[in-house]
Design an enzyme around this catalytic site. Structure first.
Site, PDB file in Angstrom:
ATOM      1  CG  ASP A   1      36.544  44.205  32.208  1.00 17.17           C
ATOM      2  OD1 ASP A   1      37.432  44.034  33.062  1.00 17.17           O
ATOM      3  OD2 ASP A   1      35.705  43.331  31.918  1.00 17.17           O
TER       4      ASP A   1
ATOM      5  CB  SER B   1      34.664  36.439  33.154  1.00 17.04           C
ATOM      6  OG  SER B   1      36.053  36.602  33.181  1.00 17.04           O
TER       7      SER B   1
ATOM      8  CG  HIS C   1      35.606  41.337  35.090  1.00 20.69           C
ATOM      9  ND1 HIS C   1      35.698  41.160  33.735  1.00 20.69           N
ATOM     10  CD2 HIS C   1      35.491  40.085  35.628  1.00 20.69           C
ATOM     11  CE1 HIS C   1      35.650  39.865  33.451  1.00 20.69           C
ATOM     12  NE2 HIS C   1      35.518  39.204  34.581  1.00 20.69           N
TER      13      HIS C   1
END
Length: 501
Positions: A430, A217, A459
């Site tokens: 995602d 991320s 995710h």
């Protein structure tokens, strides 16, 4: 775990020792001098790994401003789980970052390592660290953050000019609170770019020639920044669930649109199991149940749980399909007996850790590049509401940058042609970091390859989704340097089977 300090001004704490961690040897004033890391016991926030592995922690002093190495200094908390293999199997260090901005990486060395393939655990010392401003690395605080921690919070989706002005006012107050809490003079230096220099200081202190890196991320943004500044220090780099090379505010808007697509998928999935959830047998009916729940909480919050808290719960659940059953059950429970127990998260939103996370999140985003104008914020909210009148705007975190007390003149540089091939990993659907980000970042990382998990809606992919194709491809790259000849597509799990009630 000790409670992170919330100083009135971060600069007051820059030279103070951080609690619970052993001190590294002081760094010399010269930018060329290299500090060393002394490891000892970890704070309580770091879990113990399964025996016979061990985790150890230390701290490293670095300049607040890398351009002025003799100026104020801050401390970076570092953890290490040594490689479990033989010396011949060792490949060096693997720095890891869990995301954010604002995520604590100190315990992540243990928790993420436990999920890595055995060959990776044998090959690498896994190194975690709290980025500057986070956790045990001179943590920042922003006080009330414009009312962010009020419970129940005001409706986060403004409808009409008056509500829009109130929304902008809350972002202005948030920016003022961060300037007061962290100290205006410190704001420019709590950036991704400065953290990339901290990463290289960790590498040097460990005596390693290269940094291998696994970022998830926001960690992908941090990894790309490290590749831009230290391309010849990059070993093997895996960027999983990729943030694209955009300004943070533009990314936030892209995410808000992706969340609408994910929520529509959730509505259809829930409708496909009407006997299990009882929310309706069509997407329209489930959406109506969803809106009934949100409108009911907006009209009459339950135990401090209103529309802002509802949207945060939805935001969290949409990011991982294994949370969808809990969200659907929580909606049904509220609609049947007005209980929010199934929607309320286990951890309190206003905990010291959460307050630090939310403060660091805004400070880093606003230090990384130019922010939007108030006019742009209102226009984008109106555009999103034209797509769906009831969007989830929880992720519009960079809106506060419109009123920031320090405005960067340029965006954090990412990637570059001098970096070696990088492996990018993405879930096809995602909603938190849409796959467009991986495709765009690949353009500034020549020679890199993209590994896509098809038919997946969550995710975080590598050593997270349990997919043998993804994990095997990434492990071969990390351990043996095998770069796929072309992009790789792996068969995904599809939508989940609902859990039992």
């Amino acid at each position: 775990m000790s409670v992170p300090p919330r100083p009135a001004a971060l600069l007051c704490a820059l030279t103070a020792a951080a609690a619970l961690l052993p001190t590294a040897a002081p760094a010399a004033a010269s930018a060329r001098a290299t500090a060393t890391l002394a490891f000892a016991a970890c704070p309580d926030s770091v879990p113990a790994p399964p025996a016979p592995d061990r985790v150890e922690c230390g701290r490293l002093t670095v300049p607040l401003d890398r351009k002025h190495p003799s100026g104020p200094r801050i401390e970076i908390a570092v953890s290490r789980v040594p490689a479990s293999g033989t010396p011949a199997e060792r490949r060096g260090i693997l720095l890891v970052n869990p995301g954010g901005p604002g995520g604590s990486g100190l315990p992540y060395a243990v928790t993420k390592r436990a999920k890595l393939p055995a060959s990776v655990r044998r090959a690498y010392d896994v190194i975690g660290f709290d980025p500057r401003g986070v956790g045990h690395s001179t943590p920042v605080g922003c006080g009330a953050m414009g009312g962010l921690f009020s419970a129940p919070g005001p409706d986060p989706v403004p409808v009409g000019p008056r509500a829009e002005r109130s929304y902008l006012d809350s972002q202005h107050r948030l920016a003022d609170d961060c300037a007061a809490g962290a100290g205006t003079a410190a704001l420019p230096y709590l950036s991704t770019e400065q953290t990339a220099y901290d990463m290289d200081a960790i590498r040097a202190a460990l005596g390693e020639p290269r940094t291998s890196f696994l970022g998830v991320s926001y960690g992908t943004y941090l990894g790309a920044a490290y590749a831009a500044h230290f391309p010849h220090r990059v070993g093997r780099m895996v960027l999983d669930s990729v943030v694209g090379p955009w300004d943070w505010y533009d990314f936030d808007v892209l995410q808000a649109r992706a969340l609408l697509r994910a929520r529509d998928t959730f509505f259809a999935w829930t409708a496909a199991h009407p006997d299990r959830f009882g929310l309706g047998n069509s997407s329209y009916a489930v959406r109506r149940s969803y809106l009934d729940a949100r409108q009911g909480l907006a009209a009459r919050p339950v135990d401090g749980f209103g529309p802002a808290e509802f949207d945060r719960a939805v935001y969290r659940a949409l990011g991982r399909t294994e949370r969808w059953t809990g969200l659907a059950d929580g909606l049904r429970t509220y609609l049947t007996d007005r209980s929010v127990a199934g929607l309320r998260p286990a951890a309190a939103f206003d905990s010291p850790e959460s307050r630090n996370y939310e403060a660091a999140n805004r400070i880093v985003k606003c230090a990384d590049g130019p922010g939007p104008t108030p006019r742009e914020i209102v226009a984008d909210i109106r555009r999103i509401r034209r797509l769906d009148p009831q969007p989830v705007l929880t992720g519009l975190e960079a809106s506060a940058c419109a009123y920031w007390h320090h405005r960067p003149g340029s965006r954090t540089p990412l990637g570059g042609p001098a970096a070696p091939p990088v492996l990018l990993v993405a879930s096809a659907h995602d909603p938190v970091t849409p796959i467009e980000g991986a495709r765009r970042l690949r353009e500034v990382l020549p020679g890199s390859r993209l590994v896509v998990l098809d038919d997946d809606y969550s995710h975080g992919v590598f050593a997270s989704r349990g997919n043998g194709c993804v994990d095997g491809t990434v492990a071969a790259y990390l351990v043996d340097g095998v770069v796929p000849e072309a992009d790789t597509r792996c068969a995904g799990p599809g939508l989940p089977t609902p859990g039992k009630p």
